[in-house]
Motif scaffolding. Structure first.
Motif, PDB file in Angstrom:
ATOM      1  N   THR A  39       0.445  -0.978  -0.055  1.00  0.00           N
ATOM      2  CA  THR A  39      -0.264   0.115   0.474  1.00  0.00           C
ATOM      3  C   THR A  39       1.126   1.261  -0.113  1.00  0.00           C
ATOM      4  OG1 THR A  39      -1.646  -1.508   0.806  1.00  0.00           O
ATOM      5  CG2 THR A  39      -1.891   0.838   1.273  1.00  0.00           C
ATOM      6  N   ARG A  40       2.031   1.478   0.633  1.00  0.00           N
ATOM      7  CA  ARG A  40       2.762   2.364   0.572  1.00  0.00           C
ATOM      8  C   ARG A  40       3.366   2.190  -0.184  1.00  0.00           C
ATOM      9  NH1 ARG A  40       8.388   2.617   0.722  1.00  0.00           N
ATOM     10  NH2 ARG A  40       9.534   4.259   1.521  1.00  0.00           N
ATOM     11  N   ALA A  41       3.809   1.423  -1.591  1.00  0.00           N
ATOM     12  CA  ALA A  41       4.237   1.513  -2.857  1.00  0.00           C
ATOM     13  C   ALA A  41       2.992   2.277  -3.596  1.00  0.00           C
ATOM     14  CB  ALA A  41       4.420   0.289  -3.491  1.00  0.00           C
ATOM     15  N   PHE A  42       2.272   1.574  -3.507  1.00  0.00           N
ATOM     16  CA  PHE A  42       0.603   2.544  -4.217  1.00  0.00           C
ATOM     17  C   PHE A  42       0.867   3.628  -4.068  1.00  0.00           C
ATOM     18  CE2 PHE A  42      -3.922   2.593  -4.532  1.00  0.00           C
ATOM     19  CZ  PHE A  42      -4.086   2.191  -5.856  1.00  0.00           C
ATOM     20  N   ASN A  43       1.093   4.158  -3.475  1.00  0.00           N
ATOM     21  CA  ASN A  43       0.885   5.382  -2.551  1.00  0.00           C
ATOM     22  C   ASN A  43       1.943   6.359  -3.768  1.00  0.00           C
ATOM     23  OD1 ASN A  43      -1.398   7.223  -0.836  1.00  0.00           O
ATOM     24  ND2 ASN A  43      -1.250   4.229  -0.364  1.00  0.00           N
ATOM     25  N   LEU A  44       2.854   5.849  -2.959  1.00  0.00           N
ATOM     26  CA  LEU A  44       3.940   6.517  -3.675  1.00  0.00           C
ATOM     27  C   LEU A  44       4.342   6.549  -5.226  1.00  0.00           C
ATOM     28  CD1 LEU A  44       7.201   5.377  -1.336  1.00  0.00           C
ATOM     29  CD2 LEU A  44       5.767   7.918  -1.458  1.00  0.00           C
ATOM     30  N   ASN A  45       3.671   5.469  -5.948  1.00  0.00           N
ATOM     31  CA  ASN A  45       3.551   4.962  -7.592  1.00  0.00           C
ATOM     32  C   ASN A  45       2.873   6.587  -7.944  1.00  0.00           C
ATOM     33  OD1 ASN A  45       3.379   2.959  -9.574  1.00  0.00           O
ATOM     34  ND2 ASN A  45       1.498   3.863  -9.812  1.00  0.00           N
ATOM     35  N   LEU A  46       2.359   7.477  -7.154  1.00  0.00           N
ATOM     36  CA  LEU A  46       1.488   8.906  -8.118  1.00  0.00           C
ATOM     37  C   LEU A  46       2.510   9.618  -7.862  1.00  0.00           C
ATOM     38  CD1 LEU A  46      -1.295   9.659  -9.252  1.00  0.00           C
ATOM     39  CD2 LEU A  46      -1.693  10.402  -7.168  1.00  0.00           C
ATOM     40  N   LEU A  47       3.245   9.250  -7.052  1.00  0.00           N
ATOM     41  CA  LEU A  47       3.972  10.411  -7.769  1.00  0.00           C
ATOM     42  C   LEU A  47       5.223   9.897  -8.165  1.00  0.00           C
ATOM     43  CD1 LEU A  47       5.455  11.303  -3.641  1.00  0.00           C
ATOM     44  CD2 LEU A  47       3.470  12.309  -4.468  1.00  0.00           C
ATOM     45  N   HIS A  48       5.269   8.920  -8.252  1.00  0.00           N
ATOM     46  CA  HIS A  48       5.960   8.079  -9.896  1.00  0.00           C
ATOM     47  C   HIS A  48       5.530   9.040 -11.060  1.00  0.00           C
ATOM     48  CE1 HIS A  48       9.249   6.354  -7.299  1.00  0.00           C
ATOM     49  NE2 HIS A  48       8.966   5.632  -6.797  1.00  0.00           N
ATOM     50  N   ARG A  49       4.513   8.981 -10.844  1.00  0.00           N
ATOM     51  CA  ARG A  49       3.529   9.328 -12.239  1.00  0.00           C
ATOM     52  C   ARG A  49       3.547   9.938 -12.635  1.00  0.00           C
ATOM     53  NH1 ARG A  49      -2.950   7.408 -13.435  1.00  0.00           N
ATOM     54  NH2 ARG A  49      -3.193   8.589 -15.765  1.00  0.00           N
ATOM     55  N   ILE A  50       3.655  11.211 -11.508  1.00  0.00           N
ATOM     56  CA  ILE A  50       3.336  13.027 -11.987  1.00  0.00           C
ATOM     57  C   ILE A  50       4.879  13.134 -12.155  1.00  0.00           C
ATOM     58  CG2 ILE A  50       3.499  15.188 -10.852  1.00  0.00           C
ATOM     59  CD1 ILE A  50       1.246  13.497  -8.193  1.00  0.00           C
ATOM     60  N   ASN A  51       6.082  12.968 -11.410  1.00  0.00           N
ATOM     61  CA  ASN A  51       7.361  12.663 -11.619  1.00  0.00           C
ATOM     62  C   ASN A  51       7.196  12.367 -13.962  1.00  0.00           C
ATOM     63  OD1 ASN A  51       8.115  13.746  -9.832  1.00  0.00           O
ATOM     64  ND2 ASN A  51       9.273  12.191  -9.341  1.00  0.00           N
ATOM     65  N   HIS A  52       6.522  11.207 -14.267  1.00  0.00           N
ATOM     66  CA  HIS A  52       6.605  10.908 -15.243  1.00  0.00           C
ATOM     67  C   HIS A  52       5.989  11.540 -16.282  1.00  0.00           C
ATOM     68  CE1 HIS A  52       7.618   7.983 -18.602  1.00  0.00           C
ATOM     69  NE2 HIS A  52       6.686   7.926 -19.017  1.00  0.00           N
ATOM     70  N   GLU A  53       4.726  11.703 -16.032  1.00  0.00           N
ATOM     71  CA  GLU A  53       4.154  12.811 -16.962  1.00  0.00           C
ATOM     72  C   GLU A  53       3.558  13.555 -16.775  1.00  0.00           C
ATOM     73  OE1 GLU A  53       0.188   9.863 -16.984  1.00  0.00           O
ATOM     74  OE2 GLU A  53       0.553   8.255 -16.349  1.00  0.00           O
ATOM     75  N   LEU A  54       4.319  14.605 -15.702  1.00  0.00           N
ATOM     76  CA  LEU A  54       3.608  15.962 -15.355  1.00  0.00           C
ATOM     77  C   LEU A  54       5.529  16.666 -15.625  1.00  0.00           C
ATOM     78  CD1 LEU A  54       0.925  15.999 -13.533  1.00  0.00           C
ATOM     79  CD2 LEU A  54       1.448  15.744 -16.326  1.00  0.00           C
ATOM     80  N   ASN A  55       6.792  15.751 -15.669  1.00  0.00           N
ATOM     81  CA  ASN A  55       8.458  16.069 -15.863  1.00  0.00           C
ATOM     82  C   ASN A  55       7.910  16.835 -14.617  1.00  0.00           C
ATOM     83  OD1 ASN A  55      10.561  16.768 -16.538  1.00  0.00           O
ATOM     84  ND2 ASN A  55       9.668  18.743 -17.480  1.00  0.00           N
ATOM     85  N   ALA A  56       7.628  16.307 -13.354  1.00  0.00           N
ATOM     86  CA  ALA A  56       7.983  17.114 -11.981  1.00  0.00           C
ATOM     87  C   ALA A  56       9.246  16.415 -10.879  1.00  0.00           C
ATOM     88  CB  ALA A  56       6.610  16.584 -10.723  1.00  0.00           C
ATOM     89  N   ASP A  57       9.309  16.579 -10.144  1.00  0.00           N
ATOM     90  CA  ASP A  57      10.953  16.324  -9.585  1.00  0.00           C
ATOM     91  C   ASP A  57      10.469  15.464  -7.760  1.00  0.00           C
ATOM     92  OD1 ASP A  57      10.582  18.462  -9.098  1.00  0.00           O
ATOM     93  OD2 ASP A  57      12.049  19.261  -9.044  1.00  0.00           O
ATOM     94  N   PHE A  58       9.106  15.473  -8.116  1.00  0.00           N
ATOM     95  CA  PHE A  58       9.439  14.692  -6.094  1.00  0.00           C
ATOM     96  C   PHE A  58      10.117  13.348  -5.997  1.00  0.00           C
ATOM     97  CE2 PHE A  58       4.531  15.458  -7.001  1.00  0.00           C
ATOM     98  CZ  PHE A  58       4.653  15.837  -5.086  1.00  0.00           C
ATOM     99  N   ASP A  59      10.716  14.052  -4.834  1.00  0.00           N
ATOM    100  CA  ASP A  59      11.691  12.397  -4.867  1.00  0.00           C
ATOM    101  C   ASP A  59      10.864  11.864  -3.189  1.00  0.00           C
ATOM    102  OD1 ASP A  59      13.771  11.384  -3.167  1.00  0.00           O
ATOM    103  OD2 ASP A  59      15.119  12.647  -2.444  1.00  0.00           O
TER     104      ASP A  59
END
Length: 332
Positions: A224-244
């Motif tokens: 579930t932790r990975a599931f939540n963090l995956n949305l940050l990965h998705r924003i990085n990938h699709e919207l050119n963001a830089d979430f650490d």
């Protein structure tokens, strides 16, 4: 026999661009709100779909097992009730996922000789593509028309495909992803898209021991932790963001008084996040980013919700522990 829709490349490309614009708008809106949040509907990209399938296999995540029990053991009773109440109908499923639960009902309806088309609706194009491949292989007699997009837009499309009476499925406790106020609004909207005599089956997670509920959203394997963090990965990938993503901690809570279970990501440090070239978001140390809600109900609260939103309760189907129910309502 089944049908599929082939979308021309230019149409798919335009739809993709519209999706990215909506995604960008919703993310920026949530991250610039006084209390930061992200819209849970964006959890489900290809990676999110896989992670959620893994969550459903977690021993702590009882919801899937409870509802699976209902549909495997009571499919005949559910199908009989639908046929008695609705006669000839088509089946529309909101947030169909992999249809591992609804397939039992679909198979039973085919076995009963019901002539219907199945319209799975999902925001994930990956999910719809997989359903249109896998379901006809498992149920060769099934007529299927997948609809990829937002619920209400796709309900309108389903209405354009068929004028028959409809049975809407909204399972998996997806209704719990709304606050109680938003759930009322959602059911009122559903009512507007349905005709008198249409049926609605909704899965509700019931209130129970608080620790059982909290553990379901904080599994020991960390999926579930990975599931939540995956949305940050998705924003990085699709919207050119830089979430650490390493600077955010998964933190679920449950309030047994209100029945509200919430998941947050907590910023572990003071930091800035950029989205594209124009947006910069400041996070304070220990600031919370709200990710999702999972509301729990009593049977009395569910009945009240039906009556408040223009539906007549027909019956409900529960697992043997009475932890979960699929309720059947009729559109008045």
């Amino acid at each position: 026999m089944h049908t599929t829709t082939v979308i021309p490349t230019y149409t798919a490309s335009r739809k993709r661009q519209q999706h990215l614009q909506a995604f960008y708008h919703d993310v920026v809106k949530g991250l610039t709100a006084p209390n930061k949040y992200l819209d849970a509907k964006y959890f489900y990209d290809a990676a999110g779909d896989v992670l959620f399938q893994q969550i459903m296999q977690c021993p702590e995540y009882y919801l899937t097992g409870c509802e699976m029990e209902i549909f495997t053991r009571q499919a005949a009773q559910i199908a009989h009730t639908l046929q008695q109440r609705a006669g000839n109908f088509d089946v529309v499923e909101l947030g169909a996922g992999d249809a591992t639960k609804s397939i039992h009902l679909l198979r039973q309806l085919l076995s009963n000789g019901v002539d219907y088309t199945y319209f799975p609706i999902d925001i994930s194009a990956n999910v719809i593509n997989q359903l249109q491949i896998n379901l006809p292989a498992a149920l060769p007699q099934l007529r299927i028309q997948g609809l990829n997009g937002e619920y209400f837009q796709m309900l309108q499309q389903a209405a354009e495909h068929t004028s028959r009476k409809k049975v809407l499925l909204f399972m998996g406790s997806n209704i719990g992803n709304f606050t109680t106020e938003a759930a009322r609004g959602f059911c009122q909207q559903l009512h507007q898209y349905m005709q008198p005599g249409d049926l609605l089956m909704i899965g509700f997670d019931l209130k129970k021991h608080p620790q059982v509920i909290l553990d379901a959203y904080n599994d020991a394997a960390g999926i579930t932790r990975a599931f939540n963090l995956n949305l940050l990965h998705r924003i990085n990938h699709e919207l050119n963001a830089d979430f650490d993503v390493q600077q955010f901690m998964h933190y679920p809570t449950y309030d047994p008084g209100t029945g509200t279970c919430s998941s947050y990501l907590i910023s572990l440090t003071t930091q800035q996040v950029h989205i594209g070239e124009d947006v910069c978001i400041d996070f304070a140390a220990n600031e919370a980013l709200h990710m999702e809600i999972s509301q729990k109900y009593t049977l009395e609260e569910i009945t009240a919700l039906a009556r408040q939103t223009g539906f007549t309760p027909v019956t409900h189907f529960a697992d043997h522990k009475k932890w979960f129910v699929d309720v059947l309502w009729e559109r008045s």
